[in-house]
Design a protein around this motif. Structure first.
Motif, PDB file in Angstrom:
ATOM      1  N   LEU A   8       0.826  -1.211   0.000  1.00  0.00           N
ATOM      2  CA  LEU A   8       0.000   0.000   0.000  1.00  0.00           C
ATOM      3  C   LEU A   8       0.860   1.259   0.000  1.00  0.00           C
ATOM      4  CD1 LEU A   8      -2.874  -0.989   2.458  1.00  0.00           C
ATOM      5  CD2 LEU A   8      -3.175  -0.211   0.099  1.00  0.00           C
ATOM      6  N   SER A   9       1.943   1.207   0.771  1.00  0.00           N
ATOM      7  CA  SER A   9       2.827   2.376   0.855  1.00  0.00           C
ATOM      8  C   SER A   9       3.407   2.723  -0.512  1.00  0.00           C
ATOM      9  CB  SER A   9       3.944   2.106   1.860  1.00  0.00           C
ATOM     10  OG  SER A   9       4.848   3.187   1.903  1.00  0.00           O
ATOM     11  N   LYS A  10       3.845   1.717  -1.254  1.00  0.00           N
ATOM     12  CA  LYS A  10       4.431   1.972  -2.565  1.00  0.00           C
ATOM     13  C   LYS A  10       3.384   2.480  -3.553  1.00  0.00           C
ATOM     14  CE  LYS A  10       8.129   1.947  -5.151  1.00  0.00           C
ATOM     15  NZ  LYS A  10       9.300   2.775  -4.795  1.00  0.00           N
ATOM     16  N   LEU A  11       2.181   1.923  -3.509  1.00  0.00           N
ATOM     17  CA  LEU A  11       1.121   2.383  -4.406  1.00  0.00           C
ATOM     18  C   LEU A  11       0.746   3.831  -4.102  1.00  0.00           C
ATOM     19  CD1 LEU A  11      -1.090  -0.826  -4.473  1.00  0.00           C
ATOM     20  CD2 LEU A  11       0.190   0.135  -6.392  1.00  0.00           C
ATOM     21  N   HIS A  12       0.702   4.188  -2.815  1.00  0.00           N
ATOM     22  CA  HIS A  12       0.426   5.577  -2.429  1.00  0.00           C
ATOM     23  C   HIS A  12       1.503   6.504  -2.976  1.00  0.00           C
ATOM     24  CE1 HIS A  12      -0.622   9.081  -0.012  1.00  0.00           C
ATOM     25  NE2 HIS A  12       0.640   9.120   0.397  1.00  0.00           N
ATOM     26  N   GLU A  13       2.750   6.092  -2.829  1.00  0.00           N
ATOM     27  CA  GLU A  13       3.879   6.885  -3.310  1.00  0.00           C
ATOM     28  C   GLU A  13       3.806   7.101  -4.814  1.00  0.00           C
ATOM     29  OE1 GLU A  13       8.583   5.905  -3.831  1.00  0.00           O
ATOM     30  OE2 GLU A  13       7.606   5.228  -2.001  1.00  0.00           O
ATOM     31  N   MET A  14       3.296   6.102  -5.541  1.00  0.00           N
ATOM     32  CA  MET A  14       3.221   6.177  -6.997  1.00  0.00           C
ATOM     33  C   MET A  14       1.941   6.861  -7.483  1.00  0.00           C
ATOM     34  SD  MET A  14       4.619   2.343  -7.817  1.00  0.00           S
ATOM     35  CE  MET A  14       4.523   2.523  -9.591  1.00  0.00           C
ATOM     36  N   GLY A  15       1.071   7.263  -6.550  1.00  0.00           N
ATOM     37  CA  GLY A  15      -0.146   7.963  -6.922  1.00  0.00           C
ATOM     38  C   GLY A  15      -1.278   7.049  -7.335  1.00  0.00           C
ATOM     39  N   PHE A  16      -1.261   5.803  -6.874  1.00  0.00           N
ATOM     40  CA  PHE A  16      -2.301   4.848  -7.256  1.00  0.00           C
ATOM     41  C   PHE A  16      -3.065   4.317  -6.048  1.00  0.00           C
ATOM     42  CE2 PHE A  16       0.194   4.738 -11.149  1.00  0.00           C
ATOM     43  CZ  PHE A  16      -0.789   4.652 -12.115  1.00  0.00           C
ATOM     44  N   GLU A  17      -3.218   5.145  -5.028  1.00  0.00           N
ATOM     45  CA  GLU A  17      -4.047   4.760  -3.882  1.00  0.00           C
ATOM     46  C   GLU A  17      -5.449   5.303  -4.128  1.00  0.00           C
ATOM     47  OE1 GLU A  17      -3.765   4.630   0.975  1.00  0.00           O
ATOM     48  OE2 GLU A  17      -2.839   6.296  -0.100  1.00  0.00           O
ATOM     49  N   ASN A  18      -6.321   4.451  -4.665  1.00  0.00           N
ATOM     50  CA  ASN A  18      -7.665   4.870  -5.023  1.00  0.00           C
ATOM     51  C   ASN A  18      -8.658   3.760  -4.728  1.00  0.00           C
ATOM     52  OD1 ASN A  18      -7.390   2.984  -7.189  1.00  0.00           O
ATOM     53  ND2 ASN A  18      -6.437   4.581  -8.461  1.00  0.00           N
ATOM     54  N   ALA A  19      -9.896   3.936  -5.173  1.00  0.00           N
ATOM     55  CA  ALA A  19     -10.949   2.958  -4.881  1.00  0.00           C
ATOM     56  C   ALA A  19     -10.645   1.600  -5.505  1.00  0.00           C
ATOM     57  CB  ALA A  19     -12.291   3.481  -5.385  1.00  0.00           C
ATOM     58  N   HIS A  20     -10.019   1.580  -6.681  1.00  0.00           N
ATOM     59  CA  HIS A  20      -9.686   0.307  -7.315  1.00  0.00           C
ATOM     60  C   HIS A  20      -8.608  -0.435  -6.511  1.00  0.00           C
ATOM     61  CE1 HIS A  20     -12.064   1.902 -10.504  1.00  0.00           C
ATOM     62  NE2 HIS A  20     -11.150   2.754 -10.924  1.00  0.00           N
ATOM     63  N   THR A  21      -7.636   0.315  -6.008  1.00  0.00           N
ATOM     64  CA  THR A  21      -6.604  -0.298  -5.164  1.00  0.00           C
ATOM     65  C   THR A  21      -7.238  -0.921  -3.931  1.00  0.00           C
ATOM     66  OG1 THR A  21      -4.931   1.277  -5.910  1.00  0.00           O
ATOM     67  CG2 THR A  21      -4.522   0.164  -3.822  1.00  0.00           C
ATOM     68  N   GLN A  22      -8.145  -0.179  -3.290  1.00  0.00           N
ATOM     69  CA  GLN A  22      -8.807  -0.707  -2.100  1.00  0.00           C
ATOM     70  C   GLN A  22      -9.637  -1.942  -2.429  1.00  0.00           C
ATOM     71  OE1 GLN A  22      -8.395   0.192   1.097  1.00  0.00           O
ATOM     72  NE2 GLN A  22      -6.800   1.588   0.331  1.00  0.00           N
ATOM     73  N   ALA A  23     -10.271  -1.923  -3.593  1.00  0.00           N
ATOM     74  CA  ALA A  23     -11.079  -3.080  -3.985  1.00  0.00           C
ATOM     75  C   ALA A  23     -10.224  -4.328  -4.166  1.00  0.00           C
ATOM     76  CB  ALA A  23     -11.836  -2.761  -5.278  1.00  0.00           C
ATOM     77  N   VAL A  24      -9.002  -4.154  -4.678  1.00  0.00           N
ATOM     78  CA  VAL A  24      -8.104  -5.297  -4.881  1.00  0.00           C
ATOM     79  C   VAL A  24      -7.516  -5.779  -3.571  1.00  0.00           C
ATOM     80  CG1 VAL A  24      -5.918  -6.033  -5.917  1.00  0.00           C
ATOM     81  CG2 VAL A  24      -7.522  -4.653  -7.253  1.00  0.00           C
ATOM     82  N   LEU A  25      -7.066  -4.842  -2.722  1.00  0.00           N
ATOM     83  CA  LEU A  25      -6.285  -5.231  -1.546  1.00  0.00           C
ATOM     84  C   LEU A  25      -7.114  -5.488  -0.291  1.00  0.00           C
ATOM     85  CD1 LEU A  25      -3.136  -2.939  -1.895  1.00  0.00           C
ATOM     86  CD2 LEU A  25      -3.415  -5.310  -2.581  1.00  0.00           C
ATOM     87  N   SER A  26      -8.260  -4.872  -0.165  1.00  0.00           N
ATOM     88  CA  SER A  26      -9.027  -5.028   1.083  1.00  0.00           C
ATOM     89  C   SER A  26      -9.411  -6.473   1.387  1.00  0.00           C
ATOM     90  CB  SER A  26     -10.271  -4.128   1.059  1.00  0.00           C
ATOM     91  OG  SER A  26     -11.109  -4.438  -0.035  1.00  0.00           O
ATOM     92  N   PRO A  27      -9.730  -7.333   0.391  1.00  0.00           N
ATOM     93  CA  PRO A  27     -10.059  -8.724   0.738  1.00  0.00           C
ATOM     94  C   PRO A  27      -8.844  -9.563   1.152  1.00  0.00           C
ATOM     95  CG  PRO A  27     -10.936  -8.112  -1.431  1.00  0.00           C
ATOM     96  CD  PRO A  27      -9.924  -7.083  -1.049  1.00  0.00           C
ATOM     97  N   LEU A  28      -7.631  -9.038   0.957  1.00  0.00           N
ATOM     98  CA  LEU A  28      -6.425  -9.833   1.180  1.00  0.00           C
ATOM     99  C   LEU A  28      -5.944  -9.721   2.620  1.00  0.00           C
ATOM    100  CD1 LEU A  28      -4.460  -8.867  -2.074  1.00  0.00           C
ATOM    101  CD2 LEU A  28      -5.949 -10.855  -1.689  1.00  0.00           C
ATOM    102  N   ALA A  29      -5.271 -10.769   3.094  1.00  0.00           N
ATOM    103  CA  ALA A  29      -4.709 -10.776   4.438  1.00  0.00           C
ATOM    104  C   ALA A  29      -3.497  -9.845   4.508  1.00  0.00           C
ATOM    105  CB  ALA A  29      -4.310 -12.199   4.822  1.00  0.00           C
ATOM    106  N   GLU A  30      -2.988  -9.608   5.724  1.00  0.00           N
ATOM    107  CA  GLU A  30      -1.823  -8.751   5.908  1.00  0.00           C
ATOM    108  C   GLU A  30      -0.621  -9.294   5.143  1.00  0.00           C
ATOM    109  OE1 GLU A  30      -1.320  -5.610   7.984  1.00  0.00           O
ATOM    110  OE2 GLU A  30      -3.276  -5.804   7.016  1.00  0.00           O
ATOM    111  N   ASN A  31      -0.488 -10.611   5.097  1.00  0.00           N
ATOM    112  CA  ASN A  31       0.537 -11.266   4.292  1.00  0.00           C
ATOM    113  C   ASN A  31      -0.182 -12.149   3.279  1.00  0.00           C
ATOM    114  OD1 ASN A  31       3.214 -10.555   5.660  1.00  0.00           O
ATOM    115  ND2 ASN A  31       1.994 -11.268   7.384  1.00  0.00           N
ATOM    116  N   PHE A  32      -0.106 -11.783   2.003  1.00  0.00           N
ATOM    117  CA  PHE A  32      -0.850 -12.495   0.979  1.00  0.00           C
ATOM    118  C   PHE A  32       0.103 -13.035  -0.078  1.00  0.00           C
ATOM    119  CE2 PHE A  32      -0.736  -8.004  -0.143  1.00  0.00           C
ATOM    120  CZ  PHE A  32      -0.368  -8.006  -1.476  1.00  0.00           C
TER     121      PHE A  32
END
Length: 488
Positions: A186-210
Motif C-alpha cells: 500500500l505504501s508503494k502504491l500511495h507513493e506512486m499515486g495509485f491509492e484509489n478505490a480500485h486499489t482498495q477493492a483489490v487489496l481489502s479482501p487480502l490478508a496482511e501477508n498475501f
C-alpha cells in the motif's frame, strides 16, 4: 597517501571468466517470425530431430548442470505458438527450446564492485579464522549486470584463501507464488499515486501477508466486476501487477556451491542490470540476524534502489523500497538499529553524502546532509563504499570520492556511535587511488568497493580496479582510527 596507515595487498585477484555461462531465452518479439521458426522445426523428420539434438547435447551438455531442463523451460515459453492438435516428442520439444535459447557469459566484461560479509555457516572454521561470502557485480554482453558470489577463509594470521570457483553457474528458481506484505504494498502504491478505490477493492479482501495467487484472484474479481467505462481502472491494475512483478523470491538448491549461484535480472525494473549490491549482516535488537543488500536496479533508462533479504544465501526476497528518499544510487544500511531506529546512508543529489532514519527498513524519507566534498580528490562528488562498520571509536564509513579526470579514490570517515549525524573524523588524503595497471579497464582510473569487514584488528577491504577486476587489501584498524581522529 596517509603515511601512518600501512596497506597489505593480498595475492588475491578475481578476474572475469568468459567460460562461465548461463542459458537465456532468445525469442523474437515478432510473433510471425516465431511461428516461422517453429515451422522449420516442425518440418523435420523425427530422425533429423534426434540427430540435431544429439549434436547439441555433445556441444553444450558439459557446459551446464542441467541443459535439458533449461531447454524445456524455453520450449514452454513458445508452446502457445504451436497448433494444439500437433503432439510433439520430447526430443522435438527440446530442439525447439534450443532454437530459442542462447548462452550468456555473465562476467565476460568485468567482475567488480565487491562487498564482504561473514558466512552464515562458520562450522569447522579453525580458531581465530572467519569464513566469508563476497558478492560481486558481474557484467557481460550489453552491459547487463548480475550478482555473483565467492566464498573463502580469512585465517587467524590474516591470510585470505578463496574457495575453488566452479566452472558452472546456475540461475535460481523464481518462486512461483511469492508472499507480499500489505502495508509495504500500500505504501508503494500511495507513493506512486495509485491509492484509489480500485486499489482498495483489490487489496481489502487480502490478508496482511498475501500470496501472488491471492492477488491474481483479487485482480481478476475486480476486473470482471468493474464497469468498462472506468478509465482509471486499467492503469491502476497494471501498476499493481508491475509492483507484484518487481517484488519476487528466489530459491537456490543447497547442493550448489556459492560460486555457482547467480542472481540475474528478473523484473522489468532491472532488465539492464542489478548493480553494486551492498550486503550487510544486520542484527536486530532481539539478536536475530538478517542479511540485507541494497542495490541499484537499472532498466536502460532509469535507476531504482531496491532491497534484497536473505538468511542463508539460498532463499532471497527482492523488494522495492518505499519513500521520498528512495532515489539515486549508493544506499547503505547500518548493521543495527541506533536509538531504536534503522539508519541508512544515501546520496540524494549525486554530490553529497546523506543520512536518514526510519522505523521501517523498507521506507525511507527526510534525508539529512552528512558530508560534502572537501578535498580535491573528492571535489566532484562523494559517496559510501558499503555499510558502516561498528568500532569502539565510532561508525567507520569507507567512502569514495570523484575528482579531476573522473578519478575515483577510496577514503574513510568516522561517525559518532550514538549520534551518527556527527562526523568525528575524516581522512584528508585517500586510502587508495588508481595506480599502475589498476588504472586500465572498462572504466579507467577507478577504485571502488561495496563493503568491507573487520577480522581481528584488521579491516579487510575488497575493491575493484577500473570496473574490471577485483583485489583485496587489509590494514590495521588502530592505525586507521588514529589517522581519522588526528584528522579532526
Amino acid at each position: 597517501m596517509n603515511q601512518q596507515i600501512h596497506l597489505c595487498h593480498h595475492e588475491v585477484t578475481l578476474l572475469p571468466e568468459s567460460a562461465r555461462v548461463i542459458i537465456r531465452p532468445f525469442i523474437p518479439s515478432n510473433v510471425h517470425l516465431v511461428a516461422t521458426i517453429i515451422g522449420r522445426a516442425l518440418a523435420l523428420t523425427e530422425d533429423d530431430v534426434a540427430l540435431q539434438l544429439a549434436e547439441l547435447r555433445i556441444g553444450f551438455e558439459a557446459r551446464h548442470h542441467d541443459l535439458v531442463s533449461a531447454l524445456h523451460a524455453h520450449f514452454e515459453k513458445v508452446r502457445h505458438h504451436i497448433p494444439s492438435e500437433q503432439p510433439l516428442s520430447l526430443d522435438r520439444q527440446l530442439l525447439i527450446g534450443a532454437i530459442f535459447s542462447g548462452e550468456y557469459a555473465l562476467e565476460s566484461a568485468a567482475l567488480f564492485n565487491p562487498s564482504m560479509v561473514p558466512h552464515p555457516d562458520q562450522s569447522g572454521v579453525p580458531d581465530g579464522a572467519l569464513r566469508f561470502i563476497m558478492s560481486l557485480r558481474a557484467t557481460g554482453e550489453g552491459h547487463i549486470s548480475s550478482i555473483e558470489f565467492r566464498s573463502g577463509i580469512i585465517a587467524q594470521d590474516g591470510v585470505i584463501t578463496l574457495d575453488p570457483v566452479s566452472r558452472f553457474v546456475t540461475l535460481p528458481l523464481v518462486v512461483p507464488n511469492p508472499k507480499y506484505r500489505k502495508p509495504n504494498f500500500l505504501s508503494k502504491l500511495h507513493e506512486m499515486g495509485f491509492e484509489n478505490a480500485h486499489t482498495q477493492a483489490v487489496l481489502s479482501p487480502l490478508a496482511e501477508n498475501f500470496t501472488r495467487s491471492d492477488l491474481n484472484q483479487s485482480l481478476t474479481n475486480v476486473r470482471e466486476g468493474a464497469e468498462s467505462a472506468l478509465q482509471d481502472l486499467n492503469p491502476t491494475l497494471d501498476c499493481i501487477q508491475w509492483l507484484a512483478d518487481s517484488n519476487y523470491e528466489l530459491q537456490f538448491s543447497e547442493k550448489l556451491a556459492m560460486s555457482e549461484r547467480i542472481i540475474f535480472p528478473v523484473s522489468n525494473n532491472e532488465s539492464n542490470g542489478i548493480e553494486d549490491a551492498r550486503f550487510v549482516l544486520f542484527t536486530e535488537d532481539d539478536g536475530s540476524k538478517m542479511y540485507y543488500a541494497t542495490y541499484t536496479a537499472y532498466n536502460g533508462r532509469a535507476i531504482l534502489p531496491q532491497l534484497i533479504e536473505t538468511e542463508d544465501f539460498l532463499h532471497f526476497r527482492v523488494l522495492t523500497l518505499n519513500g521520498s528518499a528512495v532515489q539515486n544510487k549508493g544506499m547503505a544500511l547500518f548493521p543495527r538499529r541506533i536509538g531504536g531506529r534503522y539508519v541508512m546512508l544515501s546520496r540524494q543529489d549525486d554530490e553529497n553524502l546523506f543520512i536518514m532514519f526510519s522505523d521501517n527498513p523498507h521506507y525511507w524519507s527526510e534525508p539529512q546532509l552528512l558530508m560534502r566534498p572537501e578535498e580535491m580528490w573528492e571535489s566532484v562528488k562523494i559517496g559510501n563504499c558499503g555499510s558502516p562498520i561498528e568500532t569502539e571509536a565510532g561508525w567507520l564509513v569507507i567512502t569514495h570520492g570523484v575528482g579531476p579526470m573522473r578519478q575515483y579514490c577510496i577514503g574513510a570517515a568516522l561517525l559518532d556511535l550514538e549520534d551518527p549525524t556527527r562526523v568525528i573524523g575524516r581522512l584528508r588524503q585517500p586510502l587508495l587511488c588508481p595506480e599502475g595497471s589498476g588504472r586500465e579497464g572498462y572504466v579507467p582510473n577507478v577504485v571502488y568497493s561495496c563493503g568491507a569487514l573487520l577480522h581481528g584488528g584488521s579491516l579487510i577491504l575488497p575493491y575493484a580496479m577500473s570496473d574490471k577486476v577485483t583485489a583485496i587489501v587489509s590494514l590495521s584498524l588502530d592505525e586507521l582510527i588514529a589517522a581519522l581522529l588526528a584528522s579532526e
